[in-house]
Design an enzyme around this catalytic site. Structure first.
Site, short mmCIF file in Angstrom:
data_model
loop_
_atom_site.label_atom_id
_atom_site.label_comp_id
_atom_site.label_asym_id
_atom_site.label_seq_id
_atom_site.Cartn_x
_atom_site.Cartn_y
_atom_site.Cartn_z
N GLY A 47 -6.32 2.86 -2.34
CA GLY A 47 -5.81 4.21 -2.46
C GLY A 47 -4.36 4.36 -2.10
O GLY A 47 -3.81 5.47 -2.17
N GLY A 49 -1.84 2.83 -3.65
CA GLY A 49 -0.97 2.74 -4.81
C GLY A 49 -0.42 1.34 -5.07
O GLY A 49 0.59 1.19 -5.77
N ALA A 87 -3.18 -4.53 7.64
CA ALA A 87 -2.01 -4.97 8.38
C ALA A 87 -0.71 -4.75 7.60
O ALA A 87 0.26 -5.48 7.77
CB ALA A 87 -2.14 -6.43 8.81
N ARG A 89 0.24 -5.43 4.67
CA ARG A 89 0.73 -6.65 4.07
C ARG A 89 0.73 -6.65 2.55
O ARG A 89 1.22 -7.61 1.93
CB ARG A 89 -0.13 -7.83 4.54
N GLN A 90 0.18 -5.62 1.90
CA GLN A 90 -0.04 -5.70 0.46
C GLN A 90 1.25 -5.87 -0.33
O GLN A 90 1.39 -6.78 -1.14
CB GLN A 90 -0.79 -4.45 -0.02
N THR A 91 2.23 -4.96 -0.12
CA THR A 91 3.47 -5.07 -0.89
C THR A 91 4.21 -6.36 -0.53
O THR A 91 4.78 -7.02 -1.41
CB THR A 91 4.37 -3.85 -0.61
N LYS A 283 9.28 -5.20 2.68
CA LYS A 283 8.48 -5.34 3.90
C LYS A 283 7.21 -4.51 3.70
O LYS A 283 6.39 -4.87 2.86
CB LYS A 283 9.29 -4.88 5.12
N GLY A 286 2.73 0.95 6.05
CA GLY A 286 1.37 1.49 6.08
C GLY A 286 1.12 2.06 7.46
O GLY A 286 1.43 3.21 7.75
N GLU A 287 0.58 1.22 8.32
CA GLU A 287 0.31 1.66 9.69
C GLU A 287 1.56 2.08 10.46
O GLU A 287 1.51 2.99 11.30
CB GLU A 287 -0.43 0.56 10.46
#
Length: 341
Positions: A47, A49, A87, A89-91, A283, A286-287
């Protein structure tokens, strides 16, 4: 005066991509017939993106439009492993590996077109579905370029893996470098405290976060705003209770969460300090977006009314009790001072 305003500030740093253990991702990319592209990786869209971000990255690297990129099967039984969606880390992990695989695929196509036009391969450029040789009048569509490549027996495919430098941590004291990339942020909160009821209203949040490189600036702003709202709920409302290891908060009927009326005006400032290791300089955000929000709000409460909230949430009852304790202490101090005179 029943209402008092205050401002508080807090900063954060946050690690991305583990080096204390193995963290890696893989992807396949093919420039397909019609000048479109397929990207296959085991990424999980939860969710935030990430599929849009990956399409943007592949499109930029291949010289086509994002709407011409298809993100393929993410079943890890049939696609390269991308590891977990967590964490922040996706992008960083998947974005970088898609960029590397896209560069390999485009390199194969560029080599064919360089030979076709008898020009050096490093003069081949592409954008918006067209490919050309810099400094010449050679130009055609990606569709025709793929047709030429396949006519020569070349399928423009690329594959790549991207992993962290797994260094581990000291087995005794845990010393080491646990993350490969770090992001930094700072937020300022302005609140209004009702000194009669103890109610706290957040009037505004100013949030500046380093994301390395903003692939999708609107998406970055959305993640910052979402993190702030989540942290606001934890700071002022959410009170999940346990007794002897069992929940006493069985449903959402009486569990208070922020609504749209509780969301303050958020001013986002995107700071781009490129990561020196990854090929894209990205980088993550997120969190980290919610980390400084709670201490900024607590500092703002202290600035407004001079009481320090040390447990969450800062409910009206808790703030009101702290104000009463403060008034009682100040009254006793005055009485002692008067008695000493």
């Amino acid at each position: 005066m029943a209402r008092k305003r205050g401002r508080g500030m807090a900063g954060c740093w946050y690690g991305i991509a583990r080096t204390a253990t193995v963290d890696r991702a893989g992807a396949w990319v093919e420039i397909d017939d019609g000048g479109t592209a397929k990207v296959v990786t085991g990424v999980t869209e939860i969710g935030e993106g990430i599929l849009t971000v990956l399409a943007q990255i592949a499109a930029e690297e291949l010289g086509i439009r994002p709407q011409d990129v298809t993100i393929g099967d993410n079943d890890t039984a049939r696609s390269p492993e991308a590891a977990h969606a967590g964490a922040t880390r996706q992008t960083y992990m998947i974005g970088n590996v898609v960029a590397l695989a896209s560069r390999e695929a485009f390199g194969k196509l560029a080599a064919v077109m360089a030979k076709e036009w008898d020009v050096p391969a490093d003069t081949i450029e592409a954008a918006s579905g067209e490919i050309w040789a810099e400094g010449t009048n050679h130009r055609t569509t990606m569709d025709k370029a793929v047709h030429i490549a396949k006519g020569r027996g070349v399928v423009p495919l690329g594959s790549a893996s991207f992993g962290t430098d797994t260094t581990g941590l000291h087995p005794v004291d845990g010393a080491g470098r646990p993350w490969q990339a770090y992001v930094f942020g700072c937020q300022v909160a302005e609140v209004e405290v009702d000194t009669v009821t103890g109610e706290v209203q957040v009037l505004g949040i100013w949030a500046a976060h380093d994301v390395g490189r903003a692939v999708n600036p609107k998406g970055v702003e959305g993640q910052i705003e979402g993190g702030i709202v989540q942290a606001l709920g934890q700071a002022l409302m959410e009170d999940y209770k346990l007794k002897d290891g069992h929940t006493t908060t069985p449903g959402f009927a009486k569990y208070i969460l922020p609504t749209s009326l509780d969301v303050p005006h958020v001013t986002s400032v995107i700071v781009e300090d490129p990561d020196p290791i990854g090929p894209l300089g990205v980088k993550g955000i997120g969190e980290p977006a919610m980390v400084p929000t709670i201490p900024a709000i607590m500092n703002a409460i202290y600035d407004a009314v001079g009481v320090r909230v040390t447990s969450l949430p800062a409910s009206p009852e808790k703030v009101r009790e702290l104000l009463r304790d403060k008034e009682r202490t100040e009254r006793e101090q005055r009485q002692h001072a008067e008695a000493a005179e």
